[in-house]
Design a protein around this motif. Structure first.
Motif, PDB file in Angstrom:
ATOM      1  N   ASN A   1      69.829 -24.741 -35.578  1.00 52.00           N
ATOM      2  CA  ASN A   1      69.488 -26.034 -34.994  1.00 52.00           C
ATOM      3  C   ASN A   1      70.173 -26.244 -33.647  1.00 52.00           C
ATOM      4  OD1 ASN A   1      67.922 -26.705 -37.234  1.00 52.00           O
ATOM      5  ND2 ASN A   1      69.663 -27.585 -38.303  1.00 52.00           N
ATOM      6  N   GLU A   2      69.618 -27.134 -32.866  1.00 50.98           N
ATOM      7  CA  GLU A   2      70.186 -27.472 -31.565  1.00 50.98           C
ATOM      8  C   GLU A   2      71.402 -28.367 -31.745  1.00 50.98           C
ATOM      9  OE1 GLU A   2      68.847 -29.505 -27.320  1.00 50.98           O
ATOM     10  OE2 GLU A   2      67.389 -29.290 -28.933  1.00 50.98           O
ATOM     11  N   ALA A   3      72.446 -28.097 -30.978  1.00 53.14           N
ATOM     12  CA  ALA A   3      73.637 -28.948 -31.003  1.00 53.14           C
ATOM     13  C   ALA A   3      73.324 -30.274 -30.322  1.00 53.14           C
ATOM     14  CB  ALA A   3      74.794 -28.256 -30.300  1.00 53.14           C
ATOM     15  N   ALA A   4      73.800 -31.356 -30.908  1.00 50.92           N
ATOM     16  CA  ALA A   4      73.580 -32.693 -30.352  1.00 50.92           C
ATOM     17  C   ALA A   4      74.848 -33.533 -30.365  1.00 50.92           C
ATOM     18  CB  ALA A   4      72.481 -33.410 -31.135  1.00 50.92           C
ATOM     19  N   VAL A   5      75.894 -33.039 -31.048  1.00 55.08           N
ATOM     20  CA  VAL A   5      77.131 -33.797 -31.208  1.00 55.08           C
ATOM     21  C   VAL A   5      78.316 -32.893 -30.900  1.00 55.08           C
ATOM     22  CG1 VAL A   5      78.540 -35.127 -32.830  1.00 55.08           C
ATOM     23  CG2 VAL A   5      76.043 -35.168 -33.037  1.00 55.08           C
ATOM     24  N   GLU A   6      79.252 -33.415 -30.106  1.00 57.27           N
ATOM     25  CA  GLU A   6      80.490 -32.682 -29.869  1.00 57.27           C
ATOM     26  C   GLU A   6      81.552 -33.255 -30.799  1.00 57.27           C
ATOM     27  OE1 GLU A   6      83.615 -31.303 -26.420  1.00 57.27           O
ATOM     28  OE2 GLU A   6      82.155 -32.846 -25.941  1.00 57.27           O
ATOM     29  N   LEU A   7      82.191 -32.377 -31.542  1.00 56.42           N
ATOM     30  CA  LEU A   7      83.253 -32.789 -32.456  1.00 56.42           C
ATOM     31  C   LEU A   7      84.602 -32.570 -31.790  1.00 56.42           C
ATOM     32  CD1 LEU A   7      81.980 -31.107 -35.734  1.00 56.42           C
ATOM     33  CD2 LEU A   7      81.702 -33.495 -35.053  1.00 56.42           C
ATOM     34  N   HIS A   8      85.426 -33.595 -31.802  1.00 56.58           N
ATOM     35  CA  HIS A   8      86.799 -33.496 -31.312  1.00 56.58           C
ATOM     36  C   HIS A   8      87.672 -33.323 -32.550  1.00 56.58           C
ATOM     37  CE1 HIS A   8      85.502 -34.685 -27.297  1.00 56.58           C
ATOM     38  NE2 HIS A   8      84.674 -35.487 -27.935  1.00 56.58           N
ATOM     39  N   ILE A   9      88.216 -32.116 -32.706  1.00 53.98           N
ATOM     40  CA  ILE A   9      88.952 -31.742 -33.911  1.00 53.98           C
ATOM     41  C   ILE A   9      90.413 -31.522 -33.518  1.00 53.98           C
ATOM     42  CG2 ILE A   9      89.089 -30.091 -35.805  1.00 53.98           C
ATOM     43  CD1 ILE A   9      86.118 -29.393 -35.139  1.00 53.98           C
ATOM     44  N   PRO A  10      91.312 -32.378 -34.006  1.00 63.48           N
ATOM     45  CA  PRO A  10      92.703 -32.295 -33.558  1.00 63.48           C
ATOM     46  C   PRO A  10      93.420 -30.998 -33.908  1.00 63.48           C
ATOM     47  CG  PRO A  10      92.424 -34.084 -35.174  1.00 63.48           C
ATOM     48  CD  PRO A  10      91.081 -33.474 -34.931  1.00 63.48           C
ATOM     49  N   TRP A  11      93.039 -30.318 -34.971  1.00 58.26           N
ATOM     50  CA  TRP A  11      93.741 -29.103 -35.398  1.00 58.26           C
ATOM     51  C   TRP A  11      93.011 -27.819 -34.974  1.00 58.26           C
ATOM     52  CZ3 TRP A  11      91.217 -32.466 -38.630  1.00 58.26           C
ATOM     53  CH2 TRP A  11      90.085 -31.977 -39.256  1.00 58.26           C
ATOM     54  N   ASP A  12      91.900 -27.964 -34.216  1.00 58.04           N
ATOM     55  CA  ASP A  12      91.102 -26.805 -33.820  1.00 58.04           C
ATOM     56  C   ASP A  12      90.423 -27.120 -32.490  1.00 58.04           C
ATOM     57  OD1 ASP A  12      89.947 -24.305 -33.967  1.00 58.04           O
ATOM     58  OD2 ASP A  12      88.760 -24.711 -35.751  1.00 58.04           O
ATOM     59  N   ALA A  13      89.726 -26.150 -31.952  1.00 56.39           N
ATOM     60  CA  ALA A  13      88.982 -26.362 -30.710  1.00 56.39           C
ATOM     61  C   ALA A  13      87.783 -27.271 -30.972  1.00 56.39           C
ATOM     62  CB  ALA A  13      88.501 -25.020 -30.170  1.00 56.39           C
ATOM     63  N   ASN A  14      87.399 -28.027 -29.954  1.00 56.10           N
ATOM     64  CA  ASN A  14      86.195 -28.845 -30.060  1.00 56.10           C
ATOM     65  C   ASN A  14      85.005 -27.923 -30.275  1.00 56.10           C
ATOM     66  OD1 ASN A  14      87.827 -30.990 -29.496  1.00 56.10           O
ATOM     67  ND2 ASN A  14      87.058 -31.314 -27.445  1.00 56.10           N
ATOM     68  N   ARG A  15      83.988 -28.439 -30.951  1.00 58.85           N
ATOM     69  CA  ARG A  15      82.783 -27.633 -31.136  1.00 58.85           C
ATOM     70  C   ARG A  15      81.558 -28.521 -31.064  1.00 58.85           C
ATOM     71  NH1 ARG A  15      84.263 -25.433 -37.023  1.00 58.85           N
ATOM     72  NH2 ARG A  15      86.103 -25.071 -35.827  1.00 58.85           N
ATOM     73  N   GLU A  16      80.452 -27.907 -30.685  1.00 56.93           N
ATOM     74  CA  GLU A  16      79.174 -28.597 -30.576  1.00 56.93           C
ATOM     75  C   GLU A  16      78.316 -28.198 -31.763  1.00 56.93           C
ATOM     76  OE1 GLU A  16      77.841 -27.375 -26.701  1.00 56.93           O
ATOM     77  OE2 GLU A  16      79.135 -28.822 -25.712  1.00 56.93           O
ATOM     78  N   VAL A  17      77.847 -29.215 -32.501  1.00 53.11           N
ATOM     79  CA  VAL A  17      77.097 -28.956 -33.725  1.00 53.11           C
ATOM     80  C   VAL A  17      75.852 -29.832 -33.796  1.00 53.11           C
ATOM     81  CG1 VAL A  17      79.156 -28.244 -35.019  1.00 53.11           C
ATOM     82  CG2 VAL A  17      78.453 -30.631 -35.057  1.00 53.11           C
ATOM     83  N   CYS A  18      74.979 -29.498 -34.733  1.00 55.29           N
ATOM     84  CA  CYS A  18      73.779 -30.295 -34.965  1.00 55.29           C
ATOM     85  C   CYS A  18      74.165 -31.580 -35.719  1.00 55.29           C
ATOM     86  CB  CYS A  18      72.756 -29.486 -35.768  1.00 55.29           C
ATOM     87  SG  CYS A  18      73.257 -29.113 -37.453  1.00 55.29           S
ATOM     88  N   PRO A  19      73.304 -32.581 -35.729  1.00 55.79           N
ATOM     89  CA  PRO A  19      73.621 -33.835 -36.426  1.00 55.79           C
ATOM     90  C   PRO A  19      73.940 -33.653 -37.908  1.00 55.79           C
ATOM     91  CG  PRO A  19      71.790 -34.191 -34.944  1.00 55.79           C
ATOM     92  CD  PRO A  19      72.056 -32.710 -34.957  1.00 55.79           C
ATOM     93  N   ASP A  20      73.265 -32.733 -38.590  1.00 56.70           N
ATOM     94  CA  ASP A  20      73.539 -32.521 -40.013  1.00 56.70           C
ATOM     95  C   ASP A  20      74.976 -32.043 -40.247  1.00 56.70           C
ATOM     96  OD1 ASP A  20      70.969 -33.292 -40.697  1.00 56.70           O
ATOM     97  OD2 ASP A  20      70.207 -31.240 -40.698  1.00 56.70           O
TER      98      ASP A  20
END
Length: 54
Positions: free
Chosen positions: A11-30
């Motif tokens: 799936n296409e990434a639509a959300v960037e996750l800011h994760i304090p214990w890991d690198a940020n990542r771009e993921v799909c809404p699900d």
């Protein structure tokens, strides 16, 4: 188009996750919905995808 960072997800990434214990990542809404339930994770819609994330 950026693909979801989760393994085996096409799936296409639509959300960037800011994760304090890991690198940020771009993921799909699900996958963002799953990650957003973890303490400290802050989801943010990516530019152009604001209508896909509440």
């Amino acid at each position: 188009m950026t693909r979801c960072a989760e393994d085996d997800c096409e799936n296409e990434a639509a959300v960037e996750l800011h994760i304090p214990w890991d690198a940020n990542r771009e993921v799909c809404p699900d996958h963002a919905r799953v990650w957003a339930q973890k303490d400290g994770v802050v989801p943010a819609p990516m530019d152009g995808h604001e209508d896909e994330w509440p």
